[in-house]
Design a protein around this motif. Structure first.
Motif: not given
Length: 215
Positions: A71-78, A122-126, A144-145
């Motif tokens: 998901v972290g990789m996908l967040v970077d992309k999308y 990881v989505i929210g942190i980004r 947030y956390g």
């Protein structure tokens, strides 16, 4: 309390993004641990053994670590806006699947797949890192956390009562399904209420998605 900290209490600008994001994280934790306070009822309804209950608890977290990487990789992309909305939407479907399960095998599959909802962290942190300056990002991520993780406690305090309200041995199914419905509704709210970056900023994406190279 300083003026900068008071801004976190408002619902405008980057504080608005913070509150919308911790609520998404909060809901993801409610979904992730919605079965834990209902295990006694689940065990009686389906006639599960103690070992099967322990297996469900293990499966619930088994997918989380690899899911956070993917998901972290996908967040970077999308971007976090799309990914958080998708995560909540997909997890709602898995909640419904768990709620109607009538065998241990179906429950095990649902709990294993629901482990990926833990990747919401990881989505929210980004998202927070995009919206807050370096001098505030630590506090923002702490809020947030902290509020997000409270979702598991909220599930433990509320879901048994909700199950009793629906009544009967099947009350836990309605309680679990309700968390899925909330996640589905909030997926649309989040998608239509946030953006990946403040106006005028650029969301930097990698040229290609992939795991980090380790030499």
């Amino acid at each position: 309390m300083s003026a900068s900290n008071l801004k976190f209490l408002s619902f405008s600008g980057n504080s608005r993004i913070l509150h919308l994001s911790w609520m998404a994280f909060f809901i993801s934790f409610v979904v992730w641990f919605n079965h834990a306070p209902l295990l006694v009822s689940i065990k009686e309804t389906l006639g599960l053994t103690d070992q099967q209950i322990k297996t469900l608890l293990i499966l619930n977290v088994a997918l989380t670590i690899p899911a956070r990487i993917v998901v972290g990789m996908l967040v970077d992309k999308y971007g976090p806006k799309i990914m958080y909305s998708l995560l909540l939407g997909i997890s709602s479907m898995l909640c419904f699947f768990f709620a109607i399960a009538d065998s241990f095998e179906q429950m095990a599959l649902a709990r294993f797949m629901l482990g990926f909802v833990g990747a919401g962290f990881v989505i929210g942190i980004r998202m927070i890192s995009e919206w807050f300056p370096a001098k505030q990002v630590g506090l923002a991520e702490g809020i947030y956390g902290g509020w997000g993780n409270f979702g598991s406690a909220a599930a433990a305090m509320s879901l048994p009562t909700i199950a009793l309200i629906f009544g009967g041995d099947e009350g836990w199914r309605y309680a679990v399904a309700l968390t899925g419905f909330i996640a589905l509704v909030y997926a649309f709210i989040y998608y239509n209420s946030v953006s990946d970056t403040p106006k005028g900023s650029t969301y930097f994406k990698p040229k290609k998605s992939g795991a980090m190279e380790v030499t």
